[in-house]
Design a protein around this motif. Structure first.
Motif, short mmCIF file in Angstrom:
data_model
loop_
_atom_site.label_atom_id
_atom_site.label_comp_id
_atom_site.label_asym_id
_atom_site.label_seq_id
_atom_site.Cartn_x
_atom_site.Cartn_y
_atom_site.Cartn_z
N HIS A 196 0.82 -1.20 0.00
CA HIS A 196 0.00 0.00 0.00
C HIS A 196 0.86 1.26 0.00
CE1 HIS A 196 -3.07 2.92 1.05
NE2 HIS A 196 -2.40 3.22 2.16
N PHE A 197 1.89 1.30 0.86
CA PHE A 197 2.77 2.47 0.92
C PHE A 197 3.61 2.59 -0.35
CE2 PHE A 197 2.09 1.84 5.54
CZ PHE A 197 1.60 3.10 5.84
N LYS A 198 4.03 1.45 -0.91
CA LYS A 198 4.77 1.48 -2.17
C LYS A 198 3.91 2.07 -3.28
CE LYS A 198 8.23 -0.01 -4.85
NZ LYS A 198 7.72 -0.02 -6.20
N LYS A 199 2.64 1.70 -3.31
CA LYS A 199 1.75 2.20 -4.33
C LYS A 199 1.48 3.69 -4.14
CE LYS A 199 -0.82 1.70 -7.93
NZ LYS A 199 -0.17 1.48 -9.24
N LEU A 200 1.39 4.16 -2.91
CA LEU A 200 1.21 5.59 -2.65
C LEU A 200 2.38 6.39 -3.23
CD1 LEU A 200 -0.13 5.66 1.03
CD2 LEU A 200 -1.41 6.13 -1.06
N ALA A 201 3.60 5.89 -3.04
CA ALA A 201 4.78 6.57 -3.58
C ALA A 201 4.74 6.60 -5.10
CB ALA A 201 6.05 5.89 -3.08
N GLU A 202 4.32 5.49 -5.72
CA GLU A 202 4.25 5.45 -7.18
C GLU A 202 3.18 6.39 -7.71
OE1 GLU A 202 3.67 1.40 -8.20
OE2 GLU A 202 5.74 0.81 -7.78
N ARG A 239 7.17 15.07 -13.78
CA ARG A 239 8.34 15.86 -14.16
C ARG A 239 8.89 16.71 -13.01
NH1 ARG A 239 9.25 16.05 -19.60
NH2 ARG A 239 7.58 15.25 -20.95
N SER A 240 8.05 17.00 -12.04
CA SER A 240 8.45 17.98 -11.03
C SER A 240 8.65 17.42 -9.64
CB SER A 240 7.39 19.10 -10.96
OG SER A 240 6.13 18.57 -10.59
N TRP A 241 8.33 16.11 -9.39
CA TRP A 241 8.39 15.62 -8.02
C TRP A 241 9.81 15.67 -7.46
CZ3 TRP A 241 11.32 11.56 -6.33
CH2 TRP A 241 11.81 10.69 -7.29
N ARG A 242 10.81 15.53 -8.31
CA ARG A 242 12.20 15.57 -7.85
C ARG A 242 12.59 16.95 -7.34
NH1 ARG A 242 12.24 12.49 -12.48
NH2 ARG A 242 13.02 10.36 -12.28
N PHE A 243 11.89 17.99 -7.81
CA PHE A 243 12.26 19.36 -7.46
C PHE A 243 11.35 19.95 -6.38
CE2 PHE A 243 13.01 18.51 -11.99
CZ PHE A 243 14.40 18.57 -12.00
N LEU A 244 10.37 19.18 -5.95
CA LEU A 244 9.46 19.61 -4.88
C LEU A 244 9.90 18.96 -3.58
CD1 LEU A 244 6.04 19.28 -6.75
CD2 LEU A 244 7.35 21.36 -6.36
N LYS A 245 10.35 19.77 -2.64
CA LYS A 245 10.88 19.22 -1.39
C LYS A 245 9.84 18.38 -0.66
CE LYS A 245 13.12 20.53 2.93
NZ LYS A 245 13.60 21.65 3.77
N TRP A 246 8.61 18.87 -0.59
CA TRP A 246 7.59 18.12 0.14
C TRP A 246 7.30 16.78 -0.54
CZ3 TRP A 246 3.12 16.40 -2.05
CH2 TRP A 246 2.74 16.97 -3.27
#
Length: 404
Positions: free
Chosen positions: A215-221, A229-236
């Motif tokens: 469940h937690f793995k799927k939340l991250a995906e 494109r932007s998750w790497r640059f968003l600290k949160w």
């Protein structure tokens, strides 16, 4: 006659650098990362990845001028080639390295486990001495049977981590039986058959937490899917993703170790080889559930890797078999009738599909070892993604595992 197999295990230890030493170490790790990136940029546009010899001719002088030792340069070549090969095989775009991680050969470090110190060669002939923190799993590799090879040094979150790679040769025992292992969300079912194919034993071992971890793995995906494109640059986003993946890993780790140890003890008791599902055969399987099949394989691979590692350390043979249709075929020739999605009627007895699947896995493992080519244990990637997965099928290939 059984051939010896070289088993490798990586123990991760946190380390502390003295005042002033951390700056030198971080400087070296950044230079190492930039050097790997330099080679990646230089060879990315080529049709074929150059050999280490060709890379040596082009880049050796440049890297030596930057202050690297000769063996540092050799490890940089190796790392760059691995990155380019792995990304191109997966059809990705040119990689940009960010992690501060360096692979260090045996010539570039000195370790004293009694004093708990590690000296690492850095740039321009300088050395940094690190103090290793106590680690409860490290003692198992210091009994004299394991030899220490290359190490990896990482810096993240303001902390220094050292990954020590130990190896030893293990002579695999000749099996007197075969144990098929079927991994499920809530349990692991194993069935032991003799070399004549007769049923010896079958049992179900509870496995808690796998579905919750998934469940937690799927939340991250899903988070990555919303911000591709932007998750790497968003600290949160990075922090939330890391927290979910960390929770998933922690949930899976302890039960997997416990179950793997129990399965290996059963295999030793019966003198059995262990037959596991070849998940590569299932990676393209379609699934209509709310979780993707790739996520399923993530959980199953974690369990299998622990079983495989603990088995080979004890000299228990491990083979991988094609799992297709194992829950739908009769393992003893009697009529197989499905009662519902879980239970089946095998002859006059009622059992579960998991038992049928593990029974067929054991029989396929037995047939595989009798005459056809054996699919030997695959290489597992080391910590910090420093090594790609090796090809299967070579019984003399070095086997690499990760141990906590």
């Amino acid at each position: 006659m059984s051939l010896p197999v070289r088993v490798r295990a990586t123990a991760g230890v946190e380390a502390v650098a003295p005042e002033g030493g951390e700056g030198l170490l971080v400087e070296f790790l950044r230079a190492y990362r930039d050097a790997v990136q330099l080679i990646v940029d230089g060879i990315w546009g080529l049709e074929e990845v150059p050999s280490r010899r060709k890379l040596h001719e082009v880049f050796y002088g440049k890297l030596r001028k930057l202050g690297f030792r000769a063996h540092h340069v050799s490890e940089i070549y190796k790392r760059a080639r691995e990155v380019v090969k792995a990304v191109k095989e997966n059809g990705g775009s040119k990689p940009v390295l960010r992690r501060l991680t360096a692979r260090v050969s045996t010539y570039d470090y000195r370790v004293d486990f009694n004093a708990g110190t590690l000296r690492v060669a850095v740039l321009n002939g300088r050395w940094v001495e690190l103090r290793l923190k106590p680690h409860r799993h490290l003692g198992r590799y210091l009994d004299g049977s394991w030899s220490l090879g290359e190490i990896q040094v990482s810096y993240r979150g303001g902390r220094v981590y050292v990954y020590l790679t130990f190896s030893k040769e293990v002579l695999l025992r000749e099996p007197r039986a075969v144990m098929g292992v079927d991994v499920n969300f809530n349990n692991i079912t194993y069935t032991v058959v003799g070399l004549d194919g007769s049923l010896v034993s079958t049992r179900v071992v509870p496995l808690r937490g796998l579905c919750r971890a998934l469940h937690f793995k799927k939340l991250a995906e899903d988070l990555q899917g919303r911000y591709p494109r932007s998750w790497r640059f968003l600290k949160w986003a990075r922090e939330v993703r890391a927290r979910w993946l960390r929770r998933a890993r922690n949930i899976v780790t302890d039960p997997s170790h416990y179950v793997a140890k129990r399965l290996v003890k059963v295999a030793e008791e019966y003198g059995a080889a262990i037959a596991l599902e070849d998940l590569e055969k299932l990676k393209n399987k379609k699934n209509d559930s709310r979780f993707s099949w790739e996520s399923h394989l993530w959980c199953y691979r974690r369990v299998q890797s622990y079983v495989e590692y603990k088995a080979l350390v004890e000299g228990v043979r491990v083979v991988y078999v094609d799992p297709k249709g194992t829950s739908k075929e009769s393992p003893n020739g009697k009529p197989l009738v499905f009662v519902n999605y879980r239970f089946v009627k095998l002859g006059d007895a009622v059992t579960t599909r998991d038992v049928v699947a593990s029974w067929n896995l054991a029989l396929r493992g037995l047939r595989q070892m009798r005459g056809s080519r054996v699919t030997w244990s695959p290489d597992s990637p080391r910590s910090e993604a420093m090594r790609t997965r090796a090809k299967r099928g070579n019984p003399e290939a070095t086997t690499v595992f990760t141990s906590n």
